[in-house]
Scaffold this motif. Structure first.
Motif, PDB file in Angstrom:
ATOM      1  N   PHE A 119       0.832  -1.195   0.000  1.00  0.00           N
ATOM      2  CA  PHE A 119       0.000   0.000   0.000  1.00  0.00           C
ATOM      3  C   PHE A 119       0.872   1.251   0.000  1.00  0.00           C
ATOM      4  CE2 PHE A 119      -2.217  -3.473   1.941  1.00  0.00           C
ATOM      5  CZ  PHE A 119      -3.500  -3.389   1.430  1.00  0.00           C
ATOM      6  N   LYS A 179      -6.747   6.403  -1.163  1.00  0.00           N
ATOM      7  CA  LYS A 179      -7.569   5.190  -1.259  1.00  0.00           C
ATOM      8  C   LYS A 179      -6.804   3.969  -0.749  1.00  0.00           C
ATOM      9  CE  LYS A 179     -10.648   6.503  -4.996  1.00  0.00           C
ATOM     10  NZ  LYS A 179     -11.141   6.183  -6.330  1.00  0.00           N
ATOM     11  N   LEU A 180      -5.524   3.884  -1.085  1.00  0.00           N
ATOM     12  CA  LEU A 180      -4.722   2.753  -0.621  1.00  0.00           C
ATOM     13  C   LEU A 180      -4.474   2.835   0.885  1.00  0.00           C
ATOM     14  CD1 LEU A 180      -2.161   2.350  -3.538  1.00  0.00           C
ATOM     15  CD2 LEU A 180      -4.195   0.963  -3.055  1.00  0.00           C
ATOM     16  N   GLY A 239      -7.613   1.737   2.568  1.00  0.00           N
ATOM     17  CA  GLY A 239      -7.746   0.290   2.436  1.00  0.00           C
ATOM     18  C   GLY A 239      -6.847  -0.454   3.400  1.00  0.00           C
ATOM     19  N   ARG A 252      -8.199  -0.066   6.948  1.00  0.00           N
ATOM     20  CA  ARG A 252      -9.371  -0.925   7.129  1.00  0.00           C
ATOM     21  C   ARG A 252      -8.947  -2.363   7.410  1.00  0.00           C
ATOM     22  NH1 ARG A 252     -11.721  -4.444   4.149  1.00  0.00           N
ATOM     23  NH2 ARG A 252     -10.661  -3.819   2.254  1.00  0.00           N
ATOM     24  N   MET A 279     -16.231   2.455   6.820  1.00  0.00           N
ATOM     25  CA  MET A 279     -15.701   1.277   6.147  1.00  0.00           C
ATOM     26  C   MET A 279     -15.587   0.083   7.096  1.00  0.00           C
ATOM     27  SD  MET A 279     -12.646   3.300   4.122  1.00  0.00           S
ATOM     28  CE  MET A 279     -11.990   1.876   3.280  1.00  0.00           C
TER      29      MET A 279
END
Length: 114
Positions: free
Chosen positions: A49, A55-56, A59, A62, A92
């Protein structure tokens, strides 16, 4: 059959405040660069990542929040980034994860309601 179960074997799957750090200041994960998560966190799909890509980053956070334990949180999450991105991250996450973090850390509760 229940007597044969080892309660510690299931501790990884229960999500309580006991798996969290004592303070968000303990979260000393990276804030830049590319992070490769170990297989015990990211066993399927993307494992690397770029934290410069929001966005990464979201992610990765999360994945760590859902699958990690205290040592993972400390190693891969940064307290300031967590608070800054919490308003999006909280959406999320499952209710159980979100609730434990917000009940434990007022900073996240406040960021989530802002």
């Amino acid at each position: 059959m229940d007597g044969d179960r080892n309660p510690q074997a299931f501790a990884r799957w229960s999500y309580g405040a006991d798996r969290l750090p004592g303070s968000l200041d303990e979260l000393a994960g990276p804030v830049t660069g590319t992070v490769e998560l170990p297989l015990h966190l990211a066993w399927s799909g993307l494992r690397a990542f770029d934290l410069g890509n929001t966005k990464l980053l979201l992610g990765m956070y999360r994945i760590v929040l859902n699958n990690g334990l205290r040592d993972d949180f400390v190693a891969y999450l940064d307290g300031d980034l967590l608070v800054a991105h919490w308003p999006i991250l909280r959406k999320m996450l499952g209710r159980g994860v979100r609730t434990v973090w917000e009940d434990t850390f007022a900073e996240l509760r406040e960021a989530g309601s802002a």
